[in-house]
Design a protein around this motif. Structure first.
Motif, PDB file in Angstrom:
ATOM      1  N   SER A  47       1.557  -1.208   0.114  1.00 57.59           N
ATOM      2  CA  SER A  47       0.037   0.197   0.129  1.00 57.59           C
ATOM      3  C   SER A  47       0.923   1.521   0.205  1.00 57.59           C
ATOM      4  CB  SER A  47      -0.966  -0.148   1.416  1.00 57.59           C
ATOM      5  OG  SER A  47      -0.146  -0.193   2.026  1.00 57.59           O
ATOM      6  N   CYS A  48       2.000   1.130   0.208  1.00 56.69           N
ATOM      7  CA  CYS A  48       3.070   1.997   0.152  1.00 56.69           C
ATOM      8  C   CYS A  48       2.609   3.096   1.052  1.00 56.69           C
ATOM      9  CB  CYS A  48       2.942   3.340  -0.977  1.00 56.69           C
ATOM     10  SG  CYS A  48       3.418   2.367  -2.744  1.00 56.69           S
ATOM     11  N   SER A  49       2.588   2.396   2.087  1.00 57.39           N
ATOM     12  CA  SER A  49       1.875   3.321   3.364  1.00 57.39           C
ATOM     13  C   SER A  49       3.436   3.296   4.818  1.00 57.39           C
ATOM     14  CB  SER A  49       0.290   2.908   4.336  1.00 57.39           C
ATOM     15  OG  SER A  49       0.826   1.979   4.639  1.00 57.39           O
ATOM     16  N   GLU A  50       3.961   2.389   3.743  1.00 57.88           N
ATOM     17  CA  GLU A  50       5.168   2.999   5.206  1.00 57.88           C
ATOM     18  C   GLU A  50       6.712   2.762   4.627  1.00 57.88           C
ATOM     19  OE1 GLU A  50       7.732  -0.805   7.284  1.00 57.88           O
ATOM     20  OE2 GLU A  50       5.462  -1.565   7.373  1.00 57.88           O
ATOM     21  N   THR A  51       7.058   4.062   5.079  1.00 54.57           N
ATOM     22  CA  THR A  51       8.667   4.391   4.858  1.00 54.57           C
ATOM     23  C   THR A  51       9.628   3.954   5.936  1.00 54.57           C
ATOM     24  OG1 THR A  51       7.617   6.153   6.178  1.00 54.57           O
ATOM     25  CG2 THR A  51       6.613   6.700   4.457  1.00 54.57           C
ATOM     26  N   SER A  52       9.208   3.757   6.700  1.00 56.41           N
ATOM     27  CA  SER A  52      10.451   3.194   7.207  1.00 56.41           C
ATOM     28  C   SER A  52      11.081   1.524   6.787  1.00 56.41           C
ATOM     29  CB  SER A  52      10.428   2.436   8.920  1.00 56.41           C
ATOM     30  OG  SER A  52       9.071   1.203   8.734  1.00 56.41           O
ATOM     31  N   ALA A  53      11.006   1.221   5.569  1.00 51.94           N
ATOM     32  CA  ALA A  53      12.122   0.332   4.712  1.00 51.94           C
ATOM     33  C   ALA A  53      12.439   1.360   4.042  1.00 51.94           C
ATOM     34  CB  ALA A  53      10.589  -0.375   3.709  1.00 51.94           C
ATOM     35  N   PRO A  54      13.877   0.736   4.180  1.00 51.84           N
ATOM     36  CA  PRO A  54      14.967   0.893   3.908  1.00 51.84           C
ATOM     37  C   PRO A  54      14.629   1.191   2.014  1.00 51.84           C
ATOM     38  CG  PRO A  54      15.840  -0.882   4.232  1.00 51.84           C
ATOM     39  CD  PRO A  54      14.340  -1.426   4.998  1.00 51.84           C
ATOM     40  N   GLN A  55      14.863   1.527   1.382  1.00 48.64           N
ATOM     41  CA  GLN A  55      15.094   2.234  -0.363  1.00 48.64           C
ATOM     42  C   GLN A  55      16.597   1.861  -1.128  1.00 48.64           C
ATOM     43  OE1 GLN A  55      11.662   2.428  -1.753  1.00 48.64           O
ATOM     44  NE2 GLN A  55      11.260   1.639   0.802  1.00 48.64           N
ATOM     45  N   ARG A  56      17.675   0.849  -0.204  1.00 53.48           N
ATOM     46  CA  ARG A  56      18.966   0.327  -0.937  1.00 53.48           C
ATOM     47  C   ARG A  56      18.706  -0.364  -1.923  1.00 53.48           C
ATOM     48  NH1 ARG A  56      20.386  -0.827   3.266  1.00 53.48           N
ATOM     49  NH2 ARG A  56      20.692   0.624   4.291  1.00 53.48           N
ATOM     50  N   ALA A  57      19.221   0.389  -3.099  1.00 50.32           N
ATOM     51  CA  ALA A  57      18.994  -0.964  -4.465  1.00 50.32           C
ATOM     52  C   ALA A  57      20.380  -2.172  -4.501  1.00 50.32           C
ATOM     53  CB  ALA A  57      19.235  -0.216  -5.719  1.00 50.32           C
ATOM     54  N   ASP A  58      19.882  -3.211  -4.219  1.00 45.18           N
ATOM     55  CA  ASP A  58      20.891  -4.112  -3.918  1.00 45.18           C
ATOM     56  C   ASP A  58      20.954  -5.287  -5.635  1.00 45.18           C
ATOM     57  OD1 ASP A  58      22.903  -6.628  -3.395  1.00 45.18           O
ATOM     58  OD2 ASP A  58      21.655  -5.844  -0.939  1.00 45.18           O
ATOM     59  N   GLY A  59      21.157  -4.757  -6.346  1.00 49.36           N
ATOM     60  CA  GLY A  59      20.848  -5.931  -7.560  1.00 49.36           C
ATOM     61  C   GLY A  59      22.208  -7.405  -7.627  1.00 49.36           C
ATOM     62  N   THR A  60      22.502  -7.040  -6.771  1.00 45.88           N
ATOM     63  CA  THR A  60      23.764  -8.265  -6.276  1.00 45.88           C
ATOM     64  C   THR A  60      22.987  -9.217  -5.464  1.00 45.88           C
ATOM     65  OG1 THR A  60      25.834  -6.700  -6.433  1.00 45.88           O
ATOM     66  CG2 THR A  60      26.300  -8.667  -5.294  1.00 45.88           C
ATOM     67  N   LEU A  61      22.141  -8.712  -4.815  1.00 43.82           N
ATOM     68  CA  LEU A  61      21.237  -9.485  -3.659  1.00 43.82           C
ATOM     69  C   LEU A  61      20.375 -10.698  -3.985  1.00 43.82           C
ATOM     70  CD1 LEU A  61      21.584 -10.882  -0.886  1.00 43.82           C
ATOM     71  CD2 LEU A  61      19.489  -8.851  -0.164  1.00 43.82           C
ATOM     72  N   ARG A  62      19.497  -9.678  -5.024  1.00 45.08           N
ATOM     73  CA  ARG A  62      18.870  -9.955  -6.030  1.00 45.08           C
ATOM     74  C   ARG A  62      18.781 -10.888  -7.060  1.00 45.08           C
ATOM     75  NH1 ARG A  62      14.075  -6.027  -6.296  1.00 45.08           N
ATOM     76  NH2 ARG A  62      13.205  -7.252  -8.469  1.00 45.08           N
ATOM     77  N   ARG A  63      19.973 -10.902  -7.567  1.00 46.58           N
ATOM     78  CA  ARG A  63      20.777 -11.355  -8.647  1.00 46.58           C
ATOM     79  C   ARG A  63      21.301 -12.792  -7.739  1.00 46.58           C
ATOM     80  NH1 ARG A  63      22.944  -7.126 -10.823  1.00 46.58           N
ATOM     81  NH2 ARG A  63      24.627  -7.756  -9.644  1.00 46.58           N
ATOM     82  N   THR A  64      22.056 -12.680  -6.840  1.00 43.14           N
ATOM     83  CA  THR A  64      22.915 -13.831  -5.802  1.00 43.14           C
ATOM     84  C   THR A  64      21.266 -14.752  -5.398  1.00 43.14           C
ATOM     85  OG1 THR A  64      24.340 -13.006  -5.232  1.00 43.14           O
ATOM     86  CG2 THR A  64      24.179 -14.642  -3.899  1.00 43.14           C
ATOM     87  N   THR A  65      19.912 -14.057  -5.040  1.00 40.00           N
ATOM     88  CA  THR A  65      19.190 -14.941  -4.352  1.00 40.00           C
ATOM     89  C   THR A  65      18.099 -16.189  -5.439  1.00 40.00           C
ATOM     90  OG1 THR A  65      17.962 -12.968  -4.286  1.00 40.00           O
ATOM     91  CG2 THR A  65      18.417 -13.456  -2.779  1.00 40.00           C
ATOM     92  N   LEU A  66      18.233 -15.510  -6.427  1.00 42.02           N
ATOM     93  CA  LEU A  66      18.134 -16.123  -7.663  1.00 42.02           C
ATOM     94  C   LEU A  66      18.525 -17.582  -8.095  1.00 42.02           C
ATOM     95  CD1 LEU A  66      16.231 -17.029 -10.106  1.00 42.02           C
ATOM     96  CD2 LEU A  66      16.598 -15.004 -11.443  1.00 42.02           C
TER      97      LEU A  66
END
Length: 326
Positions: free
Chosen positions: A180-199
Motif C-alpha cells: 500500500s506504500c504506506s510504510e516509509t521505514s523500509a530501506p530504499q537501498r538498491a541491491d542488484g547483487t543480492l537480488r541476483r544471488t538469491t535467484l
C-alpha cells in the motif's frame, strides 16, 4: 522468521482480526507440512514406501479408520505419512477458503488456489507411486516407474513446503503495508547483487534437490558423489546471499535475520551431508541401514527443506524490500 513479522501490524494501520487470523493459519499450515517431510524422509530412509500395498485404502480398509494396533514396522512410517499428508491437505483447503473470504487481492487468491491444486496433485502422486509398483502375491515391488514417481513426489514435497512459507510472507501485515506504500521505514537501498544471488541460489538449490532425491531413491554412487561435489556450489551462493543480506542490510530486521538463518543453515546442512555420506557409502542393494544412519539421513533431508524455504523467503523479501537497480 515469517511469524516474527506476521501478526504485528503497523500502528498506523491496524489489521482486522480476520486478516490476522488468516496470517496465523497460513503459518499453521506451513508448520503442518513439517511432519509430512519428516515422516516421508523416514519412509525413504527405511525403504518402506510400499509397506502399505494399496491406495487410497490401507489394506482394503478406510485409511482414516485403519487400526492403530496394526501400525507396526514399516506400516507405521508409511501410514503415518499418509495421515500427516491428509492433515496438510485439509489445512490447505481451509486456508484457501479462509483466504478467498478474507483477502480481496486477486493474486493472493490465485496463489492459494495454486497451493490447493498442488497439495491435491501431491497426494495423488503419492498414491500413484504405490499403485505403479509391480504387485506380487504378498506385496508390491519397486520398479523404475514407481521409483521415478517417488523421486518426483519427494522433490515436490520440499517445493510445496517452501511455497507455503512464501504464502505466509505474502499474507503478513508488513507485506501488505509495503504494497500500500504506506510504510516509509523500509530501506530504499538498491541491491542488484543480492537480488541476483538469491535467484541463483534458488536455481542451484533446486538442482541439488534433484540430485539428492535421485541419490536417496536410486542409490547410485555417482549421483551421491555429484551431489556432494555440487554442495560446494550451494555453499558458495548461500554464504554470499546470507552474509550480504545480514551484513549490508543490518537496518532491516527481516533481511538481516533471514540472511543469518540461510548462512547458518547451509553450514549445518554441509556437516549433516558429510556425516550422511560417510554412513551410507558404499551403497549395497537391499542393505538395511542402522537407526543412526536413518536419523542422520532424514535430518539431512529435513534441513535441506528448511534451507530451501529460508532461501525462498530471502528471495521474495529481497525483491520487496530492495528496489530494482536503475
Amino acid at each position: 522468521l515469517v511469524g516474527r513479522f506476521a501478526t504485528a501490524a503497523p500502528p498506523d494501520r491496524p489489521l482486522s482480526d480476520n486478516r490476522v487470523w488468516l496470517t496465523r493459519f497460513a503459518l499453521v499450515t506451513a508448520a503442518a507440512a513439517l511432519p509430512v517431510l519428516l515422516s516421508g524422509g523416514l519412509v525413504t530412509s527405511t525403504n518402506t514406501g510400499l509397506a502399505v500395498t494399496d491406495w487410497p485404502t490401507s489394506f482394503n480398509a478406510n485409511m482414516f479408520l485403519y487400526p492403530l494396533s496394526r501400525m507396526t514396522g514399516g506400516v507405521y512410517f508409511e501410514h503415518a505419512h499418509r495421515l500427516f499428508g491428509s492433515l496438510v491437505g485439509l489445512s490447505t483447503l481451509t486456508l484457501f477458503l479462509f483466504g478467498v473470504i478474507v483477502d480481496k487481492r486477486t493474486w493472493i487468491r490465485a496463489a492459494l488456489a495454486v497451493a490447493l491444486l498442488a497439495v491435491i496433485a501431491q497426494g495423488v502422486l503419492g498414491g500413484v507411486r504405490v499403485t505403479a509398483a509391480t504387485p506380487t502375491e504378498t506385496a508390491s515391488v519397486d520398479n523404475a516407474a514407481s521409483m521415478a514417481l517417488a523421486m518426483v513426489h519427494g522433490i515436490l514435497a520440499q517445493l510445496f513446503f517452501a511455497y507455503l512459507c512464501v504464502i505466509g510472507a505474502f499474507l503478513s501485515p508488513r507485506w501488505r503495508a509495503l504494497e500500500s506504500c504506506s510504510e516509509t521505514s523500509a530501506p530504499q537501498r538498491a541491491d542488484g547483487t543480492l537480488r541476483r544471488t538469491t535467484l541463483i541460489l534458488l536455481i542451484v538449490l533446486f538442482f541439488q534437490l534433484c540430485l539428492g532425491s535421485g541419490t536417496r531413491h536410486f542409490g547410485h554412487a555417482h549421483l551421491a558423489l555429484t551431489h556432494t561435489a555440487f554442495a560446494l556450489v550451494v555453499l558458495t551462493f548461500a554464504a554470499l546471499a546470507g552474509f550480504r543480506a545480514s551484513g549490508r542490510h543490518k537496518d532491516e530486521p527481516i533481511l538481516r535475520r533471514l540472511g543469518g538463518a540461510v548462512a547458518h543453515t547451509v553450514g549445518l546442512q554441509l556437516v549433516l551431508g558429510g556425516v550422511t555420506l560417510f554412513l551410507v557409502l558404499p551403497y549395497q542393494p537391499g542393505k538395511i541401514d542402522p537407526p543412526a544412519t536413518v536419523i542422520v539421513a532424514t535430518a539431512h533431508q529435513a534441513v535441506g527443506a528448511l534451507l530451501l524455504a529460508l532461501s525462498s523467503l530471502l528471495f521474495v523479501w529481497t525483491r520487496r524490500l530492495t528496489p530494482r537497480p536503475n
